[in-house]
Design a protein around this motif. Structure first.
Motif, mmCIF file in Angstrom:
data_model
loop_
_atom_site.group_PDB
_atom_site.id
_atom_site.type_symbol
_atom_site.label_atom_id
_atom_site.label_comp_id
_atom_site.label_asym_id
_atom_site.label_seq_id
_atom_site.Cartn_x
_atom_site.Cartn_y
_atom_site.Cartn_z
ATOM 1 N N ILE A 1 0.845 -1.202 0.000
ATOM 2 C CA ILE A 1 0.000 0.000 0.000
ATOM 3 C C ILE A 1 0.880 1.252 0.000
ATOM 4 C CG2 ILE A 1 -1.753 1.290 1.303
ATOM 5 C CD1 ILE A 1 -2.790 -1.338 -0.017
ATOM 6 N N ALA A 2 1.966 1.219 0.787
ATOM 7 C CA ALA A 2 2.916 2.335 0.782
ATOM 8 C C ALA A 2 3.497 2.529 -0.617
ATOM 9 C CB ALA A 2 4.033 2.090 1.803
ATOM 10 N N ALA A 3 3.858 1.414 -1.268
ATOM 11 C CA ALA A 3 4.440 1.482 -2.614
ATOM 12 C C ALA A 3 3.460 2.095 -3.609
ATOM 13 C CB ALA A 3 4.859 0.087 -3.067
ATOM 14 N N ALA A 4 2.166 1.773 -3.445
ATOM 15 C CA ALA A 4 1.147 2.299 -4.355
ATOM 16 C C ALA A 4 0.978 3.808 -4.223
ATOM 17 C CB ALA A 4 -0.188 1.595 -4.090
ATOM 18 N N CYS A 5 1.366 4.356 -3.055
ATOM 19 C CA CYS A 5 1.255 5.803 -2.818
ATOM 20 C C CYS A 5 2.578 6.529 -3.021
ATOM 21 C CB CYS A 5 0.769 6.055 -1.392
ATOM 22 S SG CYS A 5 -0.894 5.465 -1.110
ATOM 23 N N ALA A 6 3.629 5.788 -3.364
ATOM 24 C CA ALA A 6 4.955 6.391 -3.509
ATOM 25 C C ALA A 6 5.150 6.928 -4.929
ATOM 26 C CB ALA A 6 6.028 5.349 -3.193
ATOM 27 N N GLU A 7 6.065 7.864 -5.068
ATOM 28 C CA GLU A 7 6.413 8.364 -6.406
ATOM 29 C C GLU A 7 7.375 7.377 -7.050
ATOM 30 O OE1 GLU A 7 7.975 12.328 -6.120
ATOM 31 O OE2 GLU A 7 6.289 12.986 -4.866
ATOM 32 N N VAL B 1 -3.055 -11.909 -4.387
ATOM 33 C CA VAL B 1 -4.204 -11.228 -3.772
ATOM 34 C C VAL B 1 -3.982 -9.716 -3.723
ATOM 35 C CG1 VAL B 1 -5.446 -10.916 -1.569
ATOM 36 C CG2 VAL B 1 -5.015 -13.223 -2.457
ATOM 37 N N MET B 2 -2.773 -9.301 -3.331
ATOM 38 C CA MET B 2 -2.497 -7.863 -3.246
ATOM 39 C C MET B 2 -2.431 -7.232 -4.637
ATOM 40 S SD MET B 2 -2.563 -7.067 -0.071
ATOM 41 C CE MET B 2 -2.060 -5.357 -0.272
ATOM 42 N N ALA B 3 -1.813 -7.930 -5.598
ATOM 43 C CA ALA B 3 -1.721 -7.381 -6.967
ATOM 44 C C ALA B 3 -3.120 -7.203 -7.556
ATOM 45 C CB ALA B 3 -0.883 -8.299 -7.844
ATOM 46 N N GLN B 4 -3.959 -8.199 -7.370
ATOM 47 C CA GLN B 4 -5.326 -8.138 -7.893
ATOM 48 C C GLN B 4 -6.091 -6.960 -7.269
ATOM 49 O OE1 GLN B 4 -8.019 -11.134 -6.311
ATOM 50 N NE2 GLN B 4 -8.914 -11.471 -8.326
ATOM 51 N N GLY B 5 -5.980 -6.816 -5.942
ATOM 52 C CA GLY B 5 -6.690 -5.732 -5.246
ATOM 53 C C GLY B 5 -6.170 -4.357 -5.644
ATOM 54 N N LEU B 6 -4.847 -4.228 -5.759
ATOM 55 C CA LEU B 6 -4.273 -2.939 -6.168
ATOM 56 C C LEU B 6 -4.773 -2.546 -7.555
ATOM 57 C CD1 LEU B 6 -0.597 -3.360 -4.857
ATOM 58 C CD2 LEU B 6 -2.317 -1.780 -3.961
ATOM 59 N N ILE C 1 -4.257 0.871 -9.490
ATOM 60 C CA ILE C 1 -2.788 0.939 -9.371
ATOM 61 C C ILE C 1 -2.156 -0.110 -10.295
ATOM 62 C CG2 ILE C 1 -0.821 0.653 -7.782
ATOM 63 C CD1 ILE C 1 -2.472 3.160 -7.200
ATOM 64 N N TYR C 2 -1.064 0.242 -10.962
ATOM 65 C CA TYR C 2 -0.321 -0.729 -11.774
ATOM 66 C C TYR C 2 0.438 -1.657 -10.836
ATOM 67 C CZ TYR C 2 3.124 -2.818 -14.875
ATOM 68 O OH TYR C 2 3.894 -3.721 -15.551
ATOM 69 N N ALA C 3 0.148 -2.954 -10.908
ATOM 70 C CA ALA C 3 0.832 -3.946 -10.067
ATOM 71 C C ALA C 3 1.031 -5.208 -10.899
ATOM 72 C CB ALA C 3 0.000 -4.263 -8.824
ATOM 73 N N ALA C 4 2.285 -5.546 -11.186
ATOM 74 C CA ALA C 4 2.603 -6.717 -12.016
ATOM 75 C C ALA C 4 3.270 -7.783 -11.159
ATOM 76 C CB ALA C 4 3.525 -6.307 -13.169
ATOM 77 N N GLU C 5 2.681 -8.966 -11.146
ATOM 78 C CA GLU C 5 3.276 -10.080 -10.402
ATOM 79 C C GLU C 5 4.506 -10.606 -11.117
ATOM 80 O OE1 GLU C 5 0.762 -13.363 -9.240
ATOM 81 O OE2 GLU C 5 -1.016 -12.125 -9.601
ATOM 82 N N THR C 6 5.494 -11.047 -10.338
ATOM 83 C CA THR C 6 6.602 -11.856 -10.850
ATOM 84 C C THR C 6 6.592 -13.145 -10.030
ATOM 85 O OG1 THR C 6 8.202 -10.900 -9.309
ATOM 86 C CG2 THR C 6 7.954 -9.786 -11.445
ATOM 87 N N PRO C 7 7.316 -14.197 -10.460
ATOM 88 C CA PRO C 7 7.260 -15.457 -9.695
ATOM 89 C C PRO C 7 7.620 -15.278 -8.219
ATOM 90 C CG PRO C 7 8.316 -15.826 -11.816
ATOM 91 C CD PRO C 7 8.112 -14.345 -11.701
#
Length: 436
Positions: A326-332, A353-358, A363-369
């Motif tokens: 959540i902090a990362a989603a609000c960061a520059e 779960v967090m990537a899907q919710g973001l 918010i741009y959130a891309a999963e990696t393995p």
């Protein structure tokens, strides 16, 4: 069918005042376990009365340990001694707690009676072969369900022998399980870890008078000793504090004091990561309580920036990543996490779960393995699913102060496993939160 709990959180607001979050879950579990195996009466204050810890408490009561409480965090345990547990009449239900199941496996491997460990639907998906396999090397007889999942069936009356075990993955739960089994083993049990993990078990064993040797990354103890009752004041849980650390960092105008927080150096990855992102954190009134370092933490709103999270910090912040996302989603800028495969086998697949919710919140959130890439942006309102994961539920709730509209978080019932009273405490600090 049990009804679900949803959170409805309105945007805006700030976090102010003083709060003390509940007691540390990791320390509470271990205090109940070692107090039950000690000789004499152990008195605990600040115990977390969440469902996970109450499950551990119920398991030892089912094995004949007498207790008074818990009552507002106070518990007296009349220890049975290492060899004094009695045969439970039914399987021991660990509910939602991977910590409890893995640590109990180590204790039960050394008993004279047969036992079975079961859990809820979420726990029954979690990998247990990581403790069963090294316990078998020590001489334990353990069977799991398909795929190394619970339930665990443990045959009593085995002779355990100390082993030297290099852990393939840094895990405080595996380390603690083997050290607890080592109490019952012939000779020395030695665990070497590839990266530092939380050391509450080692500290608490010493607090109960049991010698534990730590040299570099090797932790060892010799079987055949005894635990002597003591007094334990459980610090506030830094994993629970993390949601408020992030919430106050991202909500403009916030100025919040978190009281009596455990700042064990094996748990403060969240503080280091947030500070690297530009958070305004001040540790005050540092002290030591029962062998654990404690401080009050003042957190004020700050402009956060995206970072590449150092992999060596991952085991030291493993439970705090939902809040950190959540902090990362609000960061520059961009935040990149790698080396965190462990997050995929928590109460949920926390990366997914967090990537899907973001993404649901814009918010741009891309999963990696083994991690995630998050691009800072602006939350819109919306509905997200916590998938029954208590930490995901609380993390999304704390996103709302920076959202453009109301955030609805579904399936939040399990928050009571680690943070009873979360909604009331969050509301008191200034979050506009209601239970649906």
């Amino acid at each position: 069918m049990s009804k679900t709990t949803d959170y409805l959180v309105k945007p805006g607001g700030k976090l102010t005042g003083r709060v003390r979050v509940p007691g540390d879950k990791s320390i509470s579990h271990r205090a109940v376990m070692l107090g039950s195996l000690a000789q004499g009466t152990t008195r605990i204050t600040g115990l977390l009365e969440g469902e996970d810890v109450l499950g551990t408490l119920g398991a030892f009561r089912a094995m004949g340990v007498a207790m008074d409480g818990p009552n507002h965090g106070a518990l007296a345990i009349h220890g049975a001694g290492l060899r004094g547990l009695t045969t439970p009449t039914k399987p021991l239900d660990m509910g939602n707690s991977g910590t409890a199941m893995r640590l109990m496996a180590g204790i039960l491997a050394g008993q004279q009676f047969d036992s079975e460990l079961i859990g809820d639907e979420s726990l029954n998906k979690r990998p247990m072969e990581r403790v069963a396999e090294p316990l078998r090397r020590m001489g334990a007889v353990i069977t799991t369900a398909a795929g190394g999942r619970p339930p665990l069936k443990i045959k009593g009356g085995q002779t355990l022998r100390g082993i030297e075990y290099p852990m393939p993955v840094a895990s405080a739960q595996v380390k603690s399980c083997l050290l607890l089994a080592g109490l019952y083993a012939e000779g020395d049990t030695i665990v070497s870890e590839p990266a530092p993990t939380r050391d509450h078990t080692e500290r608490m064993l010493r607090g109960f008078g049991y010698p534990v040797l730590t040299r570099d990354a090797r932790i060892s103890l010799r079987g055949g000793g005894k635990l002597v009752a003591c007094e334990i004041d459980v610090p506030a849980d830094i994993s629970s504090a993390a949601f408020f650390l992030v919430g106050a960092s991202i909500a403009p105008g916030s100025d919040l004091m978190l009281e009596h927080v455990g700042i064990n150096p094996t748990r403060t990855g969240v503080l280091r990561i947030l500070t690297s992102m530009g958070a305004n954190l001040e540790l005050m009134n540092k002290r030591e309580v029962g062998g654990e370092p404690v401080a009050d933490i003042r957190v004020r709103a700050a402009r956060l920036r995206g970072i590449r999270i150092p992999e060596e910090q991952v085991p030291l912040a493993i439970d705090e990543f939902p809040a950190l996302f959540i902090a990362a989603a609000c960061a520059e800028g961009e935040t990149v996490l790698t080396g965190a495969q462990e997050l995929r086998v928590k109460e949920s697949d926390r990366i997914a779960v967090m990537a899907q919710g973001l993404r649901r919140l814009g918010i741009y959130a891309a999963e990696t393995p083994d991690g995630i890439v998050i691009q800072g942006g602006r939350f819109r309102g919306g509905a997200v699913d916590s998938h029954g994961d208590h930490r995901a539920a609380m993390a999304f709730a704390l996103a709302a102060p920076r959202a453009a509209g109301t955030v609805t978080v579904s399936d939040c019932k399990n928050v009571s496993t680690s943070f009873p009273g979360f909604v009331e405490l969050a509301a008191r600090a200034g979050l506009s939160i209601n239970i649906e």
